[in-house]
Design an enzyme around this catalytic site. Structure first.
Site, PDB file in Angstrom:
ATOM      1  N   PHE A  93       0.837  -1.195   0.000  1.00 11.90           N
ATOM      2  CA  PHE A  93       0.000   0.000   0.000  1.00 11.90           C
ATOM      3  C   PHE A  93       0.873   1.247   0.000  1.00 11.90           C
ATOM      4  O   PHE A  93       2.051   1.207   0.369  1.00 11.90           O
ATOM      5  CB  PHE A  93      -0.946   0.024   1.212  1.00 11.90           C
ATOM      6  CG  PHE A  93      -0.253   0.136   2.543  1.00 11.90           C
ATOM      7  CD1 PHE A  93      -0.011   1.379   3.129  1.00 11.90           C
ATOM      8  CD2 PHE A  93       0.159  -1.004   3.231  1.00 11.90           C
ATOM      9  CE1 PHE A  93       0.619   1.482   4.360  1.00 11.90           C
ATOM     10  CE2 PHE A  93       0.790  -0.906   4.465  1.00 11.90           C
ATOM     11  CZ  PHE A  93       1.028   0.337   5.027  1.00 11.90           C
ATOM     12  N   CYS A  94       0.275   2.350  -0.454  1.00 11.67           N
ATOM     13  CA  CYS A  94       0.916   3.659  -0.372  1.00 11.67           C
ATOM     14  C   CYS A  94      -0.076   4.611   0.297  1.00 11.67           C
ATOM     15  O   CYS A  94      -0.888   4.159   1.118  1.00 11.67           O
ATOM     16  CB  CYS A  94       1.381   4.150  -1.745  1.00 11.67           C
ATOM     17  SG  CYS A  94       0.089   4.250  -3.010  1.00 11.67           S
ATOM     18  N   TRP A  95      -0.034   5.886  -0.027  1.00 12.17           N
ATOM     19  CA  TRP A  95      -0.892   6.828   0.689  1.00 12.17           C
ATOM     20  C   TRP A  95      -2.368   6.649   0.341  1.00 12.17           C
ATOM     21  O   TRP A  95      -3.215   6.467   1.223  1.00 12.17           O
ATOM     22  CB  TRP A  95      -0.461   8.263   0.406  1.00 12.17           C
ATOM     23  CG  TRP A  95      -1.427   9.302   0.925  1.00 12.17           C
ATOM     24  CD1 TRP A  95      -2.048  10.268   0.200  1.00 12.17           C
ATOM     25  CD2 TRP A  95      -1.896   9.464   2.268  1.00 12.17           C
ATOM     26  NE1 TRP A  95      -2.874  11.023   1.010  1.00 12.17           N
ATOM     27  CE2 TRP A  95      -2.801  10.551   2.284  1.00 12.17           C
ATOM     28  CE3 TRP A  95      -1.651   8.785   3.466  1.00 12.17           C
ATOM     29  CZ2 TRP A  95      -3.446  10.982   3.430  1.00 12.17           C
ATOM     30  CZ3 TRP A  95      -2.302   9.210   4.628  1.00 12.17           C
ATOM     31  CH2 TRP A  95      -3.180  10.295   4.604  1.00 12.17           C
ATOM     32  N   ILE A 122      -3.270   3.842   2.779  1.00 15.77           N
ATOM     33  CA  ILE A 122      -3.340   4.114   4.211  1.00 15.77           C
ATOM     34  C   ILE A 122      -4.434   5.123   4.529  1.00 15.77           C
ATOM     35  O   ILE A 122      -4.954   5.168   5.648  1.00 15.77           O
ATOM     36  CB  ILE A 122      -1.971   4.600   4.743  1.00 15.77           C
ATOM     37  CG1 ILE A 122      -1.961   4.572   6.275  1.00 15.77           C
ATOM     38  CG2 ILE A 122      -1.636   5.979   4.223  1.00 15.77           C
ATOM     39  CD1 ILE A 122      -0.620   4.874   6.877  1.00 15.77           C
TER      40      ILE A 122
END
Length: 347
Positions: A93-95, A122
């Site tokens: 995952f990233c932002w 996130i």
């Protein structure tokens, strides 16, 4: 092809099997906040992310993507090797579930490494945390340990937890002891990480008849308790522990170890110095400079912390508090066990 999964699907997966969450954002972003239990395998370093971000803002999206690809392509072998070391199923995952996690998942899929990709990144997890806290639902009764500064409340909570009792360690989650010296030797948490840790604790203990915690103000270091939890703590059963002054000084010395960072300790004292009677304040300052810590702490307790605590005791009705006089925290532990039992009994 990699699979996009929603947050609830991720939770279900974690409940069924050993699973690894990988945050592919920069180390700085990871440190600021992440999903608890995640590891960091970044696509960009902090400096590389700043460079790509500047190109995106000042030049164009295409220029940023091109530079990002140039940077990432050089580190692909090491990036892929990092994932090969993981022997569980994985989700990246990233932002917000954007370019970085998509790039990572695509490259790994091409190399025969299957990963899931978290939809919404996130940010979806943060929305879920806010939703859980917004429900203002925490059913267990609270037993709240109070006492003069240096009573060993944190040590008592740690021992209770080690012996199987449900404990909400607010200071541990905040990375702060709650006093002007509370940050020394700790890494203070930010609000996002504190909220995440708090939600994990709330869900873990939601079906317990009671939870033990420590008497704290609404602010602990850099973070704030949610109103519903602070009010529940104030309405809980208050256990007040009274230890001799010399024992409290020993506990504080062991916990804070001011000799390991004397300048920071002295700087913190000078913030509150003006609130202490001048002759006493001068003596404490002198003692700290001369590393006479037992005397300095004794004066701080007597002339600064203890008067504030004495005022707080009177805020609770007699049927909601219990005062115990002990000579050592082991004795306090045994007395607490006499009161804190399954099922809950405050009589």
């Amino acid at each position: 092809m990699f699979e996009n999964i929603a947050l609830q699907d991720l939770f279900d997966l974690q409940a069924k099997e050993k699973h690894t969450l990988i945050d592919v954002r920069s180390p700085k972003e990871f440190q600021e906040t992440t999903i608890p239990g995640s590891i960091n395998i970044p696509i960009f370093t902090n400096e590389e992310r700043a460079e790509v971000g500047t190109l995106y803002k000042k030049v164009s999206k295409e220029a940023a993507k091109k530079r990002g690809l140039e940077i990432f392509s050089k580190k692909l072998p090491d990036f892929i090797d990092s994932f090969k070391q993981i022997d569980t199923s994985m989700t990246v995952f990233c932002w917000r579930g954007g370019m970085r996690s998509k790039t990572a998942a695509t490259v790994l899929d091409l190399m025969g490494i299957h990963v899931n990709r978290l939809e919404g990144g996130i940010r979806s997890y943060r929305k879920w945390v806010i939703h859980v806290l917004g429900k203002q639902d925490f059913r267990p009764e609270l037993f709240v340990l109070n006492g003069y500064t240096g009573t060993g409340k944190t040590a008592l909570l740690k021992k209770l937890k080690q012996n199987g009792y449900p404990v909400m360690d607010l200071e541990g989650m905040a990375g702060h002891r709650g006093s002007i010296f509370g940050h020394i030797g700790r890494e203070p948490s930010n609000q996002k990480n504190f909220d995440s840790a708090l939600v994990q604790t709330i869900l873990r203990y939601q079906d317990e008849p009671f939870v033990l915690t420590e008497g704290e103000s609404k602010r602990i270091g850099k973070v704030l308790l949610p109103d519903f939890l602070y009010q529940k703590k104030e309405a809980g059963f208050q256990i007040f522990i009274n230890l001799p002054l010399n024992e409290r000084i020993k506990i504080i010395l062991d916990d804070y170890q001011p000799w390991s960072d004397p300048e920071t300790f002295l700087e913190a004292f000078r913030i509150i110095k003006k609130h202490i009677h001048t002759p006493v304040a001068k003596q404490i300052d002198k003692d700290l400079q001369n590393e006479n810590y037992p005397n300095a702490i004794g004066l701080l307790l007597k002339y600064y912390y203890d008067p504030r605590y004495e005022y707080a005791i009177g805020n609770y009705p007699d049927d909601k508090k219990w005062l115990i006089d002990v000579n050592h925290i082991d004795e306090a532990y045994e007395k607490i066990l006499q009161r804190v039992k399954y099922p809950v009994s405050t009589s």
